[in-house]
Design an enzyme around this catalytic site. Sequence first.
Site, PDB file in Angstrom:
ATOM      1  N   HIS A  63      77.845  45.058 -13.565  1.00  0.00           N
ATOM      2  CA  HIS A  63      79.051  45.569 -14.226  1.00  0.00           C
ATOM      3  C   HIS A  63      79.598  46.825 -13.564  1.00  0.00           C
ATOM      4  O   HIS A  63      80.736  47.199 -13.776  1.00  0.00           O
ATOM      5  CB  HIS A  63      78.759  45.828 -15.703  1.00  0.00           C
ATOM      6  CG  HIS A  63      78.324  44.581 -16.399  1.00  0.00           C
ATOM      7  ND1 HIS A  63      79.218  43.681 -16.913  1.00  0.00           N
ATOM      8  CD2 HIS A  63      77.099  44.042 -16.593  1.00  0.00           C
ATOM      9  CE1 HIS A  63      78.554  42.636 -17.413  1.00  0.00           C
ATOM     10  NE2 HIS A  63      77.261  42.839 -17.223  1.00  0.00           N
ATOM     11  N   HIS A 212      70.810  35.926 -16.375  1.00  0.00           N
ATOM     12  CA  HIS A 212      69.595  36.722 -16.644  1.00  0.00           C
ATOM     13  C   HIS A 212      68.541  35.974 -17.474  1.00  0.00           C
ATOM     14  O   HIS A 212      68.384  36.204 -18.648  1.00  0.00           O
ATOM     15  CB  HIS A 212      69.891  38.117 -17.205  1.00  0.00           C
ATOM     16  CG  HIS A 212      70.963  38.252 -18.244  1.00  0.00           C
ATOM     17  ND1 HIS A 212      70.985  37.525 -19.402  1.00  0.00           N
ATOM     18  CD2 HIS A 212      72.033  39.084 -18.299  1.00  0.00           C
ATOM     19  CE1 HIS A 212      72.028  37.902 -20.120  1.00  0.00           C
ATOM     20  NE2 HIS A 212      72.686  38.830 -19.488  1.00  0.00           N
ATOM     21  N   ASP A 270      72.363  43.433 -12.751  1.00  0.00           N
ATOM     22  CA  ASP A 270      73.026  43.591 -14.046  1.00  0.00           C
ATOM     23  C   ASP A 270      73.237  45.080 -14.331  1.00  0.00           C
ATOM     24  O   ASP A 270      73.093  45.546 -15.461  1.00  0.00           O
ATOM     25  CB  ASP A 270      72.226  42.926 -15.185  1.00  0.00           C
ATOM     26  CG  ASP A 270      73.070  42.713 -16.447  1.00  0.00           C
ATOM     27  OD1 ASP A 270      74.293  42.988 -16.415  1.00  0.00           O
ATOM     28  OD2 ASP A 270      72.501  42.296 -17.477  1.00  0.00           O
ATOM     29  N   LEU A 303      68.624  46.600 -24.848  1.00  0.00           N
ATOM     30  CA  LEU A 303      68.892  46.948 -23.457  1.00  0.00           C
ATOM     31  C   LEU A 303      70.370  46.686 -23.169  1.00  0.00           C
ATOM     32  O   LEU A 303      70.922  45.657 -23.573  1.00  0.00           O
ATOM     33  CB  LEU A 303      68.013  46.113 -22.520  1.00  0.00           C
ATOM     34  CG  LEU A 303      66.552  46.573 -22.400  1.00  0.00           C
ATOM     35  CD1 LEU A 303      65.691  45.473 -21.793  1.00  0.00           C
ATOM     36  CD2 LEU A 303      66.434  47.845 -21.571  1.00  0.00           C
ATOM     37  N   ALA A 304      71.008  47.628 -22.508  1.00  0.00           N
ATOM     38  CA  ALA A 304      72.448  47.532 -22.242  1.00  0.00           C
ATOM     39  C   ALA A 304      72.666  47.551 -20.739  1.00  0.00           C
ATOM     40  O   ALA A 304      73.069  48.547 -20.167  1.00  0.00           O
ATOM     41  CB  ALA A 304      73.179  48.686 -22.906  1.00  0.00           C
TER      42      ALA A 304
HETATM   43 FE    FE Z   1      74.387  39.858 -20.149  1.00  0.00          FE
END
Ligand code: FE
Length: 378
Positions: A63, A212, A270, A303-304
């Site tokens: 991201h 993921h 990620d 988790l972010a």
């Molecule tokens: Fe995701």
Amino acid sequence: MTKVYTNAHIFTGEGEIENGYIRFSDEIIGVGKMEHYTKQVEDEEADLRGHFIVPGFIDVHSHGGYGVDNMDADAGKISDMTYKMLEEGITSYFPTTMTQSDENIEAALKAIDKAASMNPMIQGIHVEGPFISKKFKGAQPEEYIRVAQLDTLKKWQELSGERIRLITYAPETGEVSEFEEYCQDNDIILSAGHSGATYKQLKESKATHITHLFNGQLGLHHREIGVSGYGLLEDGVSVEMIVDGFHISEEMVKLAYKTKGADGIQLITDAMRAKGYPEGESELGGQKVIVKDKQARLSNGSLAGSVLTFIDAFKNMMTFTGCSMLEAVKMSSFNQAKEFNLASKGQLNPSFDADMVVLDEDLTVKQTILGGNINEFN
Ligand code: FE
């Protein structure tokens, strides 16, 4: 002038040369064993004794990082952030969007398209959500989650300059057969993720990729192997893995490697905005995130995304599983280039782009070469 790196341990993608040379300009001109090397007049040599050369890493799910998120929808910042990833060994990147309002997703897609027109690292777009399951939302904001809409995706594909190559969706949430057909006809890989689909539902879907693996999905159960089991079991399905030691336990990474094998796994970061920045408060999808001890979490503890660098994922994979470096190379670039038809990427063979990473014996990134341009790091 052409450059030649000599006396290096070179990984070409599917093979390796323990004491070799590689001749390149913007693309690879030649590669082989030192015993077959003859200096040409135009060659500018550098001795890379004690170093490894691997194809540049390809991150299909991230991201952002270095203070920027693709959802900021700022083309200049997205492009600058992408270049910072060179320090991790990344040379190809699929900017990834998040579950958000149509307006925000559209602004991000337009910005990524603009960034891609000036940045050779951007090879496609990964659209993660909003067509996912509320139950397995992870850090995707629930209010924007909805059933897959073909018209919306068509519009987005146009706005993105036809750059969408990967979409994370939950096939069980509605009638998706036309949506899937459109993706197949338009070179968009269908990735099951943030999904509670059963094995049977996935067999009936057209998903060929798993977002993921183990995170944000129906996991392995001995009577219902779910999304994770489908990914592990089915040949022809590629699985992404976040190998930071937090998203998946070391043992589970090893179990996945033993069952799936290196050919079916793709390492991803990620990563989110805070990667490359000091720990503390950050943001993901309009939500507050706290980064502590190399983990990015929402206030509810979810988790972010990660602050994982690609080179750390590469090293962790070898440490956790004992896999060979050649296998780690496959999981970092070769497999991605094959799946996404990046014809000039993922290999260090003649006529491929000179996208490569020079590592010292501790696997520290010393140089990342992008299209023949050398970026040196300490
Ligand atoms: Fe995701």
